[in-house]
Structures are given as structure tokens and as C-alpha cells.
Scaffold this motif. Structure first.
Motif, PDB file in Angstrom:
ATOM      1  N   ASP A   1       0.816  -1.210   0.000  1.00 56.61           N
ATOM      2  CA  ASP A   1       0.000   0.000   0.000  1.00 56.61           C
ATOM      3  C   ASP A   1       0.851   1.261   0.000  1.00 56.61           C
ATOM      4  O   ASP A   1       0.311   2.366   0.057  1.00 56.61           O
ATOM      5  N   ALA A   2       2.157   1.140  -0.031  1.00 57.36           N
ATOM      6  CA  ALA A   2       3.027   2.314  -0.038  1.00 57.36           C
ATOM      7  C   ALA A   2       2.760   3.142  -1.292  1.00 57.36           C
ATOM      8  O   ALA A   2       2.522   2.589  -2.370  1.00 57.36           O
ATOM      9  N   PRO A   3       2.776   4.477  -1.164  1.00 58.34           N
ATOM     10  CA  PRO A   3       2.479   5.325  -2.321  1.00 58.34           C
ATOM     11  C   PRO A   3       3.500   5.156  -3.438  1.00 58.34           C
ATOM     12  O   PRO A   3       4.699   4.988  -3.197  1.00 58.34           O
ATOM     13  N   LEU A   4       3.005   5.216  -4.658  1.00 60.32           N
ATOM     14  CA  LEU A   4       3.835   5.093  -5.850  1.00 60.32           C
ATOM     15  C   LEU A   4       3.938   6.454  -6.518  1.00 60.32           C
ATOM     16  O   LEU A   4       2.917   7.048  -6.895  1.00 60.32           O
ATOM     17  N   VAL A   5       5.150   6.963  -6.677  1.00 61.43           N
ATOM     18  CA  VAL A   5       5.374   8.307  -7.212  1.00 61.43           C
ATOM     19  C   VAL A   5       6.170   8.234  -8.503  1.00 61.43           C
ATOM     20  O   VAL A   5       7.195   7.536  -8.580  1.00 61.43           O
ATOM     21  N   LEU A   6       5.709   8.956  -9.498  1.00 62.41           N
ATOM     22  CA  LEU A   6       6.439   9.128 -10.749  1.00 62.41           C
ATOM     23  C   LEU A   6       6.921  10.574 -10.802  1.00 62.41           C
ATOM     24  O   LEU A   6       6.117  11.500 -10.708  1.00 62.41           O
TER      25      LEU A   6
ATOM     26  N   TRP B   1      -0.325   3.851 -15.277  1.00 61.05           N
ATOM     27  CA  TRP B   1      -0.711   5.195 -14.853  1.00 61.05           C
ATOM     28  C   TRP B   1      -1.696   5.130 -13.698  1.00 61.05           C
ATOM     29  O   TRP B   1      -1.642   5.948 -12.781  1.00 61.05           O
ATOM     30  N   GLN B   2      -2.605   4.148 -13.733  1.00 59.25           N
ATOM     31  CA  GLN B   2      -3.637   4.045 -12.701  1.00 59.25           C
ATOM     32  C   GLN B   2      -3.078   3.623 -11.346  1.00 59.25           C
ATOM     33  O   GLN B   2      -3.754   3.757 -10.321  1.00 59.25           O
ATOM     34  N   ASP B   3      -1.857   3.109 -11.312  1.00 56.51           N
ATOM     35  CA  ASP B   3      -1.247   2.684 -10.048  1.00 56.51           C
ATOM     36  C   ASP B   3      -0.633   3.842  -9.266  1.00 56.51           C
ATOM     37  O   ASP B   3      -0.313   3.697  -8.082  1.00 56.51           O
ATOM     38  N   LEU B   4      -0.463   4.981  -9.912  1.00 53.32           N
ATOM     39  CA  LEU B   4       0.270   6.086  -9.297  1.00 53.32           C
ATOM     40  C   LEU B   4      -0.505   6.737  -8.164  1.00 53.32           C
ATOM     41  O   LEU B   4      -1.739   6.829  -8.189  1.00 53.32           O
ATOM     42  N   SER B   5       0.254   7.228  -7.175  1.00 51.30           N
ATOM     43  CA  SER B   5      -0.326   7.960  -6.048  1.00 51.30           C
ATOM     44  C   SER B   5      -0.089   9.461  -6.167  1.00 51.30           C
ATOM     45  O   SER B   5      -0.829  10.252  -5.576  1.00 51.30           O
TER      46      SER B   5
ATOM     47  N   LEU C   1      -1.230  15.576 -16.403  1.00 44.99           N
ATOM     48  CA  LEU C   1      -1.343  14.208 -15.895  1.00 44.99           C
ATOM     49  C   LEU C   1      -2.090  14.178 -14.565  1.00 44.99           C
ATOM     50  O   LEU C   1      -2.941  13.312 -14.336  1.00 44.99           O
ATOM     51  N   ALA C   2      -1.773  15.117 -13.697  1.00 48.01           N
ATOM     52  CA  ALA C   2      -2.441  15.157 -12.394  1.00 48.01           C
ATOM     53  C   ALA C   2      -3.941  15.377 -12.550  1.00 48.01           C
ATOM     54  O   ALA C   2      -4.751  14.759 -11.853  1.00 48.01           O
ATOM     55  N   LEU C   3      -4.305  16.263 -13.489  1.00 49.98           N
ATOM     56  CA  LEU C   3      -5.724  16.525 -13.724  1.00 49.98           C
ATOM     57  C   LEU C   3      -6.411  15.303 -14.312  1.00 49.98           C
ATOM     58  O   LEU C   3      -7.489  14.901 -13.860  1.00 49.98           O
ATOM     59  N   GLY C   4      -5.788  14.691 -15.303  1.00 53.23           N
ATOM     60  CA  GLY C   4      -6.394  13.548 -15.964  1.00 53.23           C
ATOM     61  C   GLY C   4      -6.487  12.322 -15.082  1.00 53.23           C
ATOM     62  O   GLY C   4      -7.433  11.534 -15.198  1.00 53.23           O
ATOM     63  N   LEU C   5      -5.525  12.139 -14.197  1.00 55.31           N
ATOM     64  CA  LEU C   5      -5.484  10.957 -13.322  1.00 55.31           C
ATOM     65  C   LEU C   5      -6.049  11.230 -11.932  1.00 55.31           C
ATOM     66  O   LEU C   5      -6.110  10.313 -11.105  1.00 55.31           O
ATOM     67  N   ASP C   6      -6.419  12.486 -11.678  1.00 56.66           N
ATOM     68  CA  ASP C   6      -6.945  12.900 -10.372  1.00 56.66           C
ATOM     69  C   ASP C   6      -5.945  12.582  -9.264  1.00 56.66           C
ATOM     70  O   ASP C   6      -6.260  11.915  -8.265  1.00 56.66           O
ATOM     71  N   LEU C   7      -4.718  13.083  -9.460  1.00 57.33           N
ATOM     72  CA  LEU C   7      -3.641  12.848  -8.509  1.00 57.33           C
ATOM     73  C   LEU C   7      -3.057  14.170  -8.040  1.00 57.33           C
ATOM     74  O   LEU C   7      -3.126  15.173  -8.752  1.00 57.33           O
ATOM     75  N   PRO C   8      -2.449  14.191  -6.856  1.00 62.59           N
ATOM     76  CA  PRO C   8      -1.702  15.387  -6.459  1.00 62.59           C
ATOM     77  C   PRO C   8      -0.427  15.512  -7.294  1.00 62.59           C
ATOM     78  O   PRO C   8       0.204  14.513  -7.650  1.00 62.59           O
ATOM     79  N   ALA C   9      -0.065  16.756  -7.620  1.00 61.66           N
ATOM     80  CA  ALA C   9       1.187  17.035  -8.320  1.00 61.66           C
ATOM     81  C   ALA C   9       2.018  17.955  -7.437  1.00 61.66           C
ATOM     82  O   ALA C   9       1.518  18.962  -6.931  1.00 61.66           O
ATOM     83  N   VAL C  10       3.286  17.626  -7.268  1.00 63.27           N
ATOM     84  CA  VAL C  10       4.175  18.379  -6.384  1.00 63.27           C
ATOM     85  C   VAL C  10       5.311  18.970  -7.209  1.00 63.27           C
ATOM     86  O   VAL C  10       6.033  18.241  -7.898  1.00 63.27           O
ATOM     87  N   GLY C  11       5.462  20.285  -7.134  1.00 65.54           N
ATOM     88  CA  GLY C  11       6.575  20.941  -7.797  1.00 65.54           C
ATOM     89  C   GLY C  11       7.780  21.010  -6.869  1.00 65.54           C
ATOM     90  O   GLY C  11       7.651  21.404  -5.706  1.00 65.54           O
ATOM     91  N   VAL C  12       8.938  20.621  -7.364  1.00 63.51           N
ATOM     92  CA  VAL C  12      10.159  20.570  -6.557  1.00 63.51           C
ATOM     93  C   VAL C  12      11.248  21.357  -7.269  1.00 63.51           C
ATOM     94  O   VAL C  12      11.558  21.089  -8.437  1.00 63.51           O
ATOM     95  N   SER C  13      11.826  22.326  -6.586  1.00 63.13           N
ATOM     96  CA  SER C  13      12.889  23.123  -7.197  1.00 63.13           C
ATOM     97  C   SER C  13      14.198  22.341  -7.212  1.00 63.13           C
ATOM     98  O   SER C  13      14.388  21.378  -6.455  1.00 63.13           O
ATOM     99  N   GLN C  14      15.122  22.783  -8.065  1.00 57.12           N
ATOM    100  CA  GLN C  14      16.444  22.152  -8.074  1.00 57.12           C
ATOM    101  C   GLN C  14      17.149  22.339  -6.733  1.00 57.12           C
ATOM    102  O   GLN C  14      17.917  21.482  -6.306  1.00 57.12           O
ATOM    103  N   PHE C  15      16.879  23.465  -6.072  1.00 59.86           N
ATOM    104  CA  PHE C  15      17.484  23.692  -4.754  1.00 59.86           C
ATOM    105  C   PHE C  15      17.012  22.623  -3.768  1.00 59.86           C
ATOM    106  O   PHE C  15      17.809  22.045  -3.021  1.00 59.86           O
TER     107      PHE C  15
END
Length: 223
Positions: free
Chosen positions: A3-8, A58-62, A86-100
């Protein structure tokens, strides 16, 4: 099936196309391809290949993680737009991460993170020092940085020179870029107030709109 979250997670903010698939804290697979152009055409096929290598769909992603820069303006737009779509189409959270944030991932003490910029300039931000300082951009001699007594560690471009000024030591990133983005995404994906990913440009675009008055194509109709 765990059940651990799967992140792409993926990034195209520099001359590359990179992606990683992570379940919980375990890296399943990752890819890195150098490319000066063509990220827009390559990104989605690359993500599909990473999913296939990881035995996932795609459907497995958290959640989706994406690099937001700083870096190449066009490359940043490509990956951020893909992540939001992708987040909108799959109804998933999307997280933006800076290079820093990716550079500092895995370290819990003050660290100066630097990213190379055009014309011998750099992007700079200090993390984990208890402040919320904004990223800076410019020539190294013109940028503020921690006092030498802070002994802040340094990761990234011109690290040796910066470390001499901060009294700290040079560190290497703990994780490759896409994996670091995955790990930060896992930490932040449950934040319900997290804003949608947005490009982190910092500096103005090299190309500016023309200041010339545009020509009149058709004459105005007289009353």
C-alpha cells in the motif's frame, strides 16, 4: 501488492530528460537521457517506458513529482505542463520541486544550493537554516550568502568557491535529480493546501517583446 504510495517524478529543466519511479522510500527504476532539444516529444514516451520497467501503470500512481527549475525556460514549461495535465487527468496530487530542494534532499542542516545559469551567473538559495530566503540570481560576487561563521555546507555550481566564503564544506547531492524529486514529493504529497506546480524562473527571459508599435493591418472605420 504493497500500500506504499507510488510516485512518478520527472524533470526537463536542463538539456536532459529524466524520470524516476519510487514506491515508499524504495527506488524502483529511473532513466536519464541527455538531449539539447526534443524533450516535448520524448517526455511522455519516456514516462511510459519507466512505468513499464517498474511493472506499473498510470492508474497505479499515487502522485506526480516535477522539477520546476530554475533552468531552461522551455524545458521547465514542458515538464510543468505535463505534470499538471497528468495530475488533472489521473486525479492525482502534483508536487513541484525546485532544483534547490532536490540538491538539499537528504540533508537536515544549513546548505547553500547553487545551480549554473547562463553567462557565468548562478542561481542560489540557502535551505535548512531556519529562514525562508528567496532564491537569488546573478554573478557570484554580487550574491548574498551566509556569514563564514555559519559554516554552511555547499552543493552545486561553483561549490568550492562558495564554500571558501561560507566556511563550510562541499557536499555532493545525496540522490540523482529525478530520485530526489520523488523523495521530496513523497514528503509533501499529502499537503492539501499545496499549490499546483508552477515554473520557478527567477531571472527574466532572454527574449523580450518588441517595444516597437505594431503596424496597423486595417484602417479604422470612420464613423
Amino acid at each position: 501488492m504493497t500500500d506504499a504510495p507510488l510516485v512518478l517524478a520527472f524533470d526537463t529543466s536542463a538539456p536532459h530528460c529524466t524520470a524516476a519511479l519510487m514506491r515508499g522510500g524504495e527506488l524502483i527504476t529511473s532513466r536519464f537521457e541527455e538531449m539539447a532539444r526534443g524533450q516535448a516529444e520524448r517526455l511522455i514516451p519516456l514516462l511510459e517506458e519507466v512505468l513499464e520497467e517498474g511493472g506499473a501503470s498510470w492508474q497505479d500512481l499515487s502522485a506526480i513529482g516535477v522539477g520546476i527549475g530554475p533552468g531552461n525556460f522551455t524545458g521547465i514549461r514542458i515538464s510543468v505542463a505535463a505534470a499538471r495535465g497528468l495530475a488533472l487527468g489521473l486525479d492525482l496530487p502534483a508536487v513541484g520541486v525546485s532544483q534547490f530542494q532536490a540538491l538539499a534532499c537528504g540533508y537536515d542542516w544549513p546548505v547553500v544550493c547553487s545551480v549554473a545559469a547562463p553567462r557565468d551567473r548562478i542561481y542560489l538559495q540557502t535551505l535548512n537554516d531556519g529562514t525562508r530566503s528567496d532564491p537569488a540570481f546573478g554573478l557570484l560576487d554580487d550574491l548574498p550568502m551566509p556569514h563564514s561563521k555559519a559554516e554552511a555546507a555547499v552543493i552545486g555550481a561553483q561549490a568550492e568557491t562558495i564554500a571558501e566564503r561560507t566556511g563550510g564544506r562541499v557536499l555532493q547531492p545525496r540522490y540523482p535529480l529525478a530520485e530526489a524529486i520523488s523523495r521530496v514529493t513523497l514528503q509533501r504529497m499529502h499537503n492539501v493546501s499545496l499549490p499546483a506546480p508552477a515554473p520557478l524562473y527567477i531571472r527574466p527571459a532572454d527574449a523580450a517583446p518588441s517595444k516597437l508599435t505594431p503596424p496597423t493591418i486595417l484602417p479604422e472605420t470612420q464613423p
